[in-house]
Design a protein around this motif. Structure first.
Motif, PDB file in Angstrom:
ATOM      1  N   TYR A 232      -5.732 120.332  26.850  1.00  0.00           N
ATOM      2  CA  TYR A 232      -7.097 119.827  26.964  1.00  0.00           C
ATOM      3  C   TYR A 232      -8.015 120.952  27.419  1.00  0.00           C
ATOM      4  O   TYR A 232      -7.664 121.716  28.313  1.00  0.00           O
ATOM      5  N   ARG A 275      -3.651 118.521  31.329  1.00  0.00           N
ATOM      6  CA  ARG A 275      -4.245 117.192  31.343  1.00  0.00           C
ATOM      7  C   ARG A 275      -5.770 117.313  31.375  1.00  0.00           C
ATOM      8  O   ARG A 275      -6.303 118.249  31.964  1.00  0.00           O
ATOM      9  N   TRP A 276      -6.394 116.291  30.841  1.00  0.00           N
ATOM     10  CA  TRP A 276      -7.858 116.297  30.802  1.00  0.00           C
ATOM     11  C   TRP A 276      -8.445 116.217  32.209  1.00  0.00           C
ATOM     12  O   TRP A 276      -9.384 116.935  32.543  1.00  0.00           O
ATOM     13  N   GLU A 277      -7.900 115.351  33.045  1.00  0.00           N
ATOM     14  CA  GLU A 277      -8.490 115.208  34.376  1.00  0.00           C
ATOM     15  C   GLU A 277      -8.335 116.509  35.181  1.00  0.00           C
ATOM     16  O   GLU A 277      -9.178 116.834  36.024  1.00  0.00           O
ATOM     17  N   LEU A 280     -11.105 118.886  34.053  1.00  0.00           N
ATOM     18  CA  LEU A 280     -12.387 118.514  34.664  1.00  0.00           C
ATOM     19  C   LEU A 280     -12.461 118.942  36.127  1.00  0.00           C
ATOM     20  O   LEU A 280     -13.480 119.461  36.592  1.00  0.00           O
ATOM     21  N   LYS A 434      -7.354 120.000  22.364  1.00  0.00           N
ATOM     22  CA  LYS A 434      -8.468 119.059  22.205  1.00  0.00           C
ATOM     23  C   LYS A 434      -9.575 119.503  23.145  1.00  0.00           C
ATOM     24  O   LYS A 434      -9.392 119.575  24.357  1.00  0.00           O
ATOM     25  N   MET A 436     -13.243 118.644  24.495  1.00  0.00           N
ATOM     26  CA  MET A 436     -14.215 117.556  24.592  1.00  0.00           C
ATOM     27  C   MET A 436     -15.400 118.020  25.408  1.00  0.00           C
ATOM     28  O   MET A 436     -15.239 118.685  26.436  1.00  0.00           O
ATOM     29  N   TRP A 437     -16.569 117.640  24.943  1.00  0.00           N
ATOM     30  CA  TRP A 437     -17.767 117.827  25.746  1.00  0.00           C
ATOM     31  C   TRP A 437     -17.981 116.578  26.580  1.00  0.00           C
ATOM     32  O   TRP A 437     -17.765 115.452  26.104  1.00  0.00           O
ATOM     33  N   THR A 438     -18.368 116.774  27.825  1.00  0.00           N
ATOM     34  CA  THR A 438     -18.787 115.625  28.626  1.00  0.00           C
ATOM     35  C   THR A 438     -20.159 115.179  28.116  1.00  0.00           C
ATOM     36  O   THR A 438     -20.814 115.880  27.335  1.00  0.00           O
ATOM     37  N   ARG A 439     -20.614 114.023  28.545  1.00  0.00           N
ATOM     38  CA  ARG A 439     -21.967 113.614  28.165  1.00  0.00           C
ATOM     39  C   ARG A 439     -22.995 114.633  28.641  1.00  0.00           C
ATOM     40  O   ARG A 439     -23.945 114.960  27.925  1.00  0.00           O
TER      41      ARG A 439
END
Lengths: 737, 150
Positions: A232, A275-277, A280, A434, A436-439
């Motif tokens: 991630y 992991r994604w978390e 972040l 993968k 991903m952009w956050t909002r």
């Protein structure tokens, strides 16, 4: 648990996307097929590039546009199915992930696989009806040969080939199973295509094919893709466009268990984790010093808008003519102080598609090829961007164009940064990634509809007719930024900014629409409605101002302007009747707007009230009449118009991106909040079919909204709303002016 | 190892207790019907049921879930035929579809507590959930249809 847990693994995705190995065929032509006798029951037998039939009777129809919510994955296959007389219940639809543009490209988007500008139905209608008719002809000739009868005696019914004389019948599946298919059939001529009166499927509502999965959580978007061994990634974007990381301190982040790497990119810093978390959490620990010399540091919404107004109103500025009929310049200068003028502005808006951008990439071991999953409005452009990122050739990119959680222009040219970053990270770390952009990333790094300033000048004749009109737009060029290679050959004409100003339905003897090109101060892009939305807002407000100046009224002046446009008059009359225009209940008012979007005509009426104390506009009802030629899938077309109206209302009532010191000031839905359910008016849409060639409907709802609302506010208060958006504080200020 | 009850099944969870339920559902367990939209409790794309309540999975740490059963869109009905799911198809609600799992889950919680909601109650209850495609009129009609059928 087995049924509840969906894991779209690489294998699953591949299976669903790659089941059919269509041969690449020349456009619309028929080729010799592989020996069908050897085919298995489940093997598709291609009839041409778009259609295959299985011996089970199933018909697989491919479509080139990507699905962003507009229902194109149903409408385009309906065109093919109609002409080939397929039984719709036997049809399976498949989006094309990649393929030669000269076979699958949309003639209306430069001949590539590109879904934009409401052009799918308009562009693909002719090629697809010919593809359907060609497939039907192969079935007919093959059955005729098997029966030893002339092909002219053979007809079709949905799913069946029928010999009139003998009453013999063969299902499409049985034809596909014949030992010999006759593919050397005469080319399809215009006369071979069905007249509208013979349609059985087009114009009906079989329902969208993508909807059941979307009620069960089983539609897979790019953000949902998961691969074995996948990492991630989150990217800290540069705070201002053009800045680069100078020093990166990733030590604290790397100390976190599960962090794989902190990677410096050209315009951001990537945090990659198992992991994604974790990615972040680690992102908050990375310290980056950025360059501080980007010219965009001075970008500021307020001063930049003032400069746009200056550019639009300073008659001495150079402008590129977009449309020039008659001699508006002379007419205006001859009229002297009888010229009626007004200035309108719009500001930056953000797409706010519900799915933040995400890309999944698995780069091959040699670093020169990859499998990619991306929600994109253009397979062709995305594959080219991927190939460029890896310095490879497009044939090395195995591409999956995923359903999009909204697009609205956000995913046209503009998904390339995230795709590039995902590829580079996967290549460097030798695992699927993968990204991903956050909002917040999606907002801060947004590509916005640019602010625009509009100077309108007109000369009225003695009877109140519009004799001359100049519509001057000051704006940066979207095309120049988004597609520099197309801009080079555009001779300064930016269709993404200027379309709509040509006002081609209006009988105005002298008309000049021109564009004052202003330097770009932010990332700019098309936004649902493209130039039509700001341009129709400004012009249609101005038409009401002209009606008032001429002592006329909004209906009379438009009827006269539309005297040469039967299609324009038809939608105008329809919406007047639907809304009982001008007879709003006490405390409310009606506002009218005519609006085109390319070949599609539309007219809208808003009914609203206003809270004088707060300046809050409340739109209670909205009526729209739309002429798309004719509707392929009417209920879906209706839904698209509804959605467009709400998109337009959301933008004009609530949405504004502001920029200060080069930084976007908004970050998420708390400070950029699209319309919510309690703010929605009752909407009524009527399709007024002229019978012209079918055209798009995804955007026609947007351009009519701005002036319908502003003109209604004028009826209610006597005040003109010349600055969009019409936020409560602005409306209040106008009321007290 | 912590356990969560998700769609009626007890699942071991290997994650920091502060991890939002959203990431556990989507990225650990592959229940991707629950969507990430804002991560801030402002859009409702991640709406799931905690017991009978509709909650934002992005704002619910797994340590706060405890023994309370979690239901996601994948577990709303065995065959994807909850009255709301049927009504969503009948009214042809979804466009891009991305927000619709959250919309359906919020509507399901509403119908459980208020089987016959009026139009005003529906609109009030659905206000936390954004739809950018503008399917709101159809969402209201679909909830009204499902309420009639049950």
């Amino acid at each position: 648990m087995d049924t509840a847990f969906v894991e779209p693994t690489r294998r699953d995705v591949l299976r669903s996307a790659g089941l059919l190995g269509f041969a690449v065929l020349v456009g619309g032509g028929i080729v010799v097929l592989p020996e069908p006798a050897a085919a298995q029951q489940a093997d598709p037998v291609p009839l041409n590039a778009w259609v295959a039939v299985l011996r089970t009777g199933k018909v697989v129809i491919r479509f080139g546009s990507t699905e962003m919510g507009q229902g194109i994955g149903t409408a385009l296959p309906m065109i093919v199915a109609e002409e080939m007389d397929a039984d719709w219940s036997q049809v399976e639809v498949r989006q094309i992930d990649q393929g030669p543009p000269n076979v699958y490209g949309n003639p209306k988007t430069g001949g590539i696989l590109f879904t934009a500008g409401s052009s799918s139905v308009e562009g693909y209608f002719e090629p697809l009806r010919r593809a359907g008719a060609g497939a039907r002809r192969v079935l007919i000739h093959s059955a005729a040969a098997a029966w030893s009868v002339p092909a002219g005696e053979v007809a079709t019914e949905p799913g069946w080939v029928v010999h009139r004389g003998s009453g013999r019948r063969m299902s499409f599946g049985e034809v596909a199973g014949l030992p010999r298919l006759v593919t050397d059939v005469p080319a399809i001529q215009e006369a071979d295509l069905k007249p509208r009166s013979a349609y059985r499927l087009i114009g009906t509502d079989p329902g969208r094919r993508d909807i059941p999965d979307k009620t069960r959580g089983s539609a897979v978007y790019s953000i949902d893709v998961r691969l074995p061994g996948m990492l991630y990634a989150s990217v800290l974007p540069a705070p201002v466009e053009g800045e680069r990381p100078v020093t990166v301190d990733g030590a604290a982040a790397k100390a976190l268990a599960g962090v794989v790497d902190v990677v410096t990119l050209s315009n951001g810093v990537a945090i990659v984790a198992e992991r994604w978390e974790t990615a972040l959490a680690a992102r908050d620990l990375v310290k980056v010093a950025w360059t501080r010399n980007s010219p965009f540091r001075t970008a500021d919404s307020e001063t930049d808008l003032a400069a746009l107004v200056q550019a639009a109103t300073d008659g001495g500025r150079d402008a590129v003519a977009w449309e020039n009929r008659g001699d508006a310049a002379s007419a205006l200068s001859a009229a002297g102080d009888r010229v009626v003028s007004a200035v309108y502005t719009t500001e930056h808006t953000y797409h706010a598609q519900m799915e933040p951008l995400a890309a999944v990439a698995a780069v091959d071991e040699d670093g020169k090829g990859a499998e990619v999953w991306l929600g994109t409005q253009s397979q062709t452009l995305s594959i080219a961007a991927a190939a460029q990122a890896l310095s490879t050739t497009p044939d090395r990119i195995r591409f999956h164009a995923m359903p999009m959680g909204g697009a609205f222009g956000r995913r046209t040219f503009f998904a390339r940064d995230i795709l590039r970053d995902a590829l580079l990270l996967s290549k460097q770390l030798r695992r699927p990634v993968k990204l991903m952009w956050t909002r917040e990333d999606d907002v801060k790094s947004g590509w916005f509809r640019p602010a625009t300033a509009h100077q309108l000048d007109a000369v009225l004749g003695p009877g109140g007719e519009v004799k001359a009109l100049r519509h001057r737009v000051a704006s940066p060029s979207i095309l120049q930024f988004a597609a520099p290679q197309r801009w080079e050959s555009a001779a300064g004409k930016d269709l993404l900014v200027m379309e709509g100003t040509e006002s081609s339905d209006y009988a105005i003897p002298d008309l000049l629409a021109d564009h004052v090109l202003v330097e770009r101060r932010s990332r700019v892009s098309a936004w649902r409605g493209i130039g039509w939305a700001p341009n129709c807002y400004a012009r249609e407000c101005f038409i009401d101002e002209l009606a008032a100046a001429a002592g006329s009224d909004p209906v009379t002046i438009r009827r006269r302007l539309l005297s040469g446009s039967p299609r324009g008059l038809a939608v105008l009359d329809a919406v007047l009747a639907m809304s009982d225009f001008g007879k709003a209940p006490a405390g409310r008012a009606h506002g009218l707007s005519f609006a085109g979007y390319k070949s599609t005509r539309g007219a809208g009426v808003a009914e609203l009230s206003l809270d004088d104390a707060t300046g809050q506009i409340r739109v209670h009802r909205f009526w729209a009449a739309v002429d798309p030629g004719f509707a392929i899938h009417p209920k879906n077309l209706n839904a698209q118009v509804e959605g467009g109206i709400l998109f337009g209302l959301s933008g004009l009532l609530k949405e504004r991106i502001s920029i200060a010191g080069g930084e976007v000031q908004q970050s998420n839905f708390h400070d950029y909040e699209p319309l919510r359910i309690h703010e929605v008016p009752e909407i009524e849409v009527r399709i007024v079919e002229s019978g012209a060639a079918p055209s798009g409907a995804g955007e026609i709802g947007v351009p009519m909204t701005g002036a319908a609302v502003a003109n209604a506010v004028h009826v209610l208060t006597g005040k003109r709303l010349r600055r969009m958006p019409f936020t409560p504080e602005r409306v209040k200020a106008v009321l007290s002016s | 190892m912590a356990k969560l009850t998700i769609n009626g099944v007890s699942v071991p969870i290997d994650a920091d207790p502060r991890t939002p339920l959203l990431w556990v559902l989507r990225e650990h367990l592959g229940l991707t019907g629950t969507k990430f939209g804002c991560g801030a409790g402002t859009c409702g794309a991640c709406t799931v049921h905690l017991g009978d309540q509709a909650v934002f999975a992005c704002q619910t740490a797994i340590e706060a879930v405890g023994d309370t059963p979690v239901t996601t869109i994948e577990g709303l009905s065995a065959a994807g035929d909850h009255p709301l799911q049927r009504a969503w198809i009948a009214e042809q609600v979804p466009q891009c579809g991305y927000c619709q799992s959250g919309q359906i889950m919020r509507a399901a919680a509403l119908l459980r507590s208020t089987p016959k909601p009026g139009r005003d109650r529906i609109i009030e209850a659905m206000a936390p959930n954004l739809c950018r495609c503008g399917t709101y009129p159809r969402i209201v009609r679909a909830i009204e249809r499902a309420a009639k059928e049950t």
